[in-house]
Design a protein around this motif. Structure first.
Motif, PDB file in Angstrom:
ATOM      1  N   VAL A 196      23.344  44.521  11.126  1.00 51.16           N
ATOM      2  CA  VAL A 196      24.210  43.675  12.224  1.00 51.16           C
ATOM      3  C   VAL A 196      25.351  42.770  11.326  1.00 51.16           C
ATOM      4  O   VAL A 196      24.963  42.103  10.607  1.00 51.16           O
ATOM      5  CB  VAL A 196      23.586  43.082  13.192  1.00 51.16           C
ATOM      6  CG1 VAL A 196      24.085  42.289  13.935  1.00 51.16           C
ATOM      7  CG2 VAL A 196      22.534  43.834  13.730  1.00 51.16           C
ATOM      8  N   VAL A 197      26.725  42.775  12.023  1.00 45.16           N
ATOM      9  CA  VAL A 197      28.107  42.161  11.499  1.00 45.16           C
ATOM     10  C   VAL A 197      27.793  40.961  12.545  1.00 45.16           C
ATOM     11  O   VAL A 197      28.383  41.059  13.440  1.00 45.16           O
ATOM     12  CB  VAL A 197      29.211  43.110  11.386  1.00 45.16           C
ATOM     13  CG1 VAL A 197      30.313  42.458  10.793  1.00 45.16           C
ATOM     14  CG2 VAL A 197      29.206  44.303  10.826  1.00 45.16           C
ATOM     15  N   HIS A 198      27.167  39.858  12.036  1.00 44.09           N
ATOM     16  CA  HIS A 198      27.137  38.941  12.693  1.00 44.09           C
ATOM     17  C   HIS A 198      28.521  38.098  13.019  1.00 44.09           C
ATOM     18  O   HIS A 198      28.572  37.276  14.017  1.00 44.09           O
ATOM     19  CB  HIS A 198      25.948  37.826  12.293  1.00 44.09           C
ATOM     20  CG  HIS A 198      24.838  38.277  12.518  1.00 44.09           C
ATOM     21  ND1 HIS A 198      23.971  38.397  13.570  1.00 44.09           N
ATOM     22  CD2 HIS A 198      23.631  38.969  11.439  1.00 44.09           C
ATOM     23  CE1 HIS A 198      22.895  38.929  13.603  1.00 44.09           C
ATOM     24  NE2 HIS A 198      22.588  39.350  12.289  1.00 44.09           N
ATOM     25  N   ASP A 199      29.389  38.134  12.009  1.00 37.74           N
ATOM     26  CA  ASP A 199      30.562  37.438  12.219  1.00 37.74           C
ATOM     27  C   ASP A 199      31.437  37.911  13.323  1.00 37.74           C
ATOM     28  O   ASP A 199      32.364  37.445  13.621  1.00 37.74           O
ATOM     29  CB  ASP A 199      31.387  37.759  10.897  1.00 37.74           C
ATOM     30  CG  ASP A 199      30.712  36.892   9.450  1.00 37.74           C
ATOM     31  OD1 ASP A 199      29.846  36.015   9.941  1.00 37.74           O
ATOM     32  OD2 ASP A 199      31.165  37.153   8.508  1.00 37.74           O
ATOM     33  N   ILE A 200      31.236  39.168  13.943  1.00 39.71           N
ATOM     34  CA  ILE A 200      32.007  39.614  15.118  1.00 39.71           C
ATOM     35  C   ILE A 200      31.275  39.338  16.303  1.00 39.71           C
ATOM     36  O   ILE A 200      31.952  39.792  17.265  1.00 39.71           O
ATOM     37  CB  ILE A 200      32.429  41.046  14.808  1.00 39.71           C
ATOM     38  CG1 ILE A 200      31.176  42.011  14.875  1.00 39.71           C
ATOM     39  CG2 ILE A 200      33.336  41.190  13.589  1.00 39.71           C
ATOM     40  CD1 ILE A 200      31.614  43.174  14.900  1.00 39.71           C
TER      41      ILE A 200
END
Length: 202
Positions: A196-200
């Motif tokens: 999961v790309v948490h920054d987006i």
């Protein structure tokens, strides 16, 4: 299914709404109608709506696959789709639907930064753009970058497995828990990959 005929009948929409989606212009009307029907389906609880812009007919004219005549091709398809997409996002937000509706725009590859033939571009799976709106995605950011030539992703790369894991997370699913056993192996929607790309995520 019972309400489908009414859901896709846009005749009851106001002239202002039809104009917002570009139904008053022959260039934007076909895709604008799809976008307006998408909003109507979302309003009625349809959980997944997929739209296609281009795809049938002559490859270099009727699709985005511009192996030749790139400027003419992309100018045409951008004109057909930009206003309806903006209309859809504007309308979803105005109706309070965007916060619960995840919009994902993209294709399966980009175009090379170098010329193919004299006026086209080839497929480029090494670095290209997709965008998300609503549904818990962080607004107003750019994540990742390509090299100076636009050929390879070099900063904050997002593999498709990562994108799928992130989309599932935004939809409330843990991609690592969606497993099923087949042929002696555990499979999941992101295969055995994906972070999961948490920054987006807002």
């Amino acid at each position: 299914q019972g309400c489908a005929p009414e859901a896709i009948d846009v005749s009851s929409e106001s002239d202002l709404t039809k104009k917002l989606y570009g139904l008053d212009n022959e260039i934007t009307e076909p895709f604008g109608r799809q976008c307006l029907m998408a909003r109507r389906l979302v309003e009625r609880g349809v959980r997944f709506v997929q739209l296609f812009q281009g795809g049938l007919g002559n490859q270099n004219t009727d699709t985005w696959d511009a192996h030749s005549n790139l400027v003419e091709n992309h100018t045409q398809h951008a004109a057909e789709s930009d206003l309806p997409i903006a209309g859809l996002l504007t309308d979803l937000k105005a109706r309070g639907l965007l916060e619960d509706t995840l919009v994902w725009w993209g294709g399966e590859f980009g175009r090379t930064p170098c010329v193919q033939g004299s006026n086209g571009r080839d497929h480029n799976p090494e670095g290209f753009t997709m965008w998300l709106a609503g549904g818990g995605a962080k607004p107003g950011i750019r994540y990742g970058a390509t090299d100076d030539y636009g050929y390879y992703a070099v900063e904050d790369k997002v593999h498709l497995h990562d994108l799928h894991a992130t989309l599932l997370h935004l939809l409330g699913f843990d991609h690592e828990q969606l497993n099923y056993r087949h042929a002696g192996r555990d499979f999941r929607l992101t295969d055995i990959f994906g972070n999961v790309v948490h920054d987006i995520i807002a």
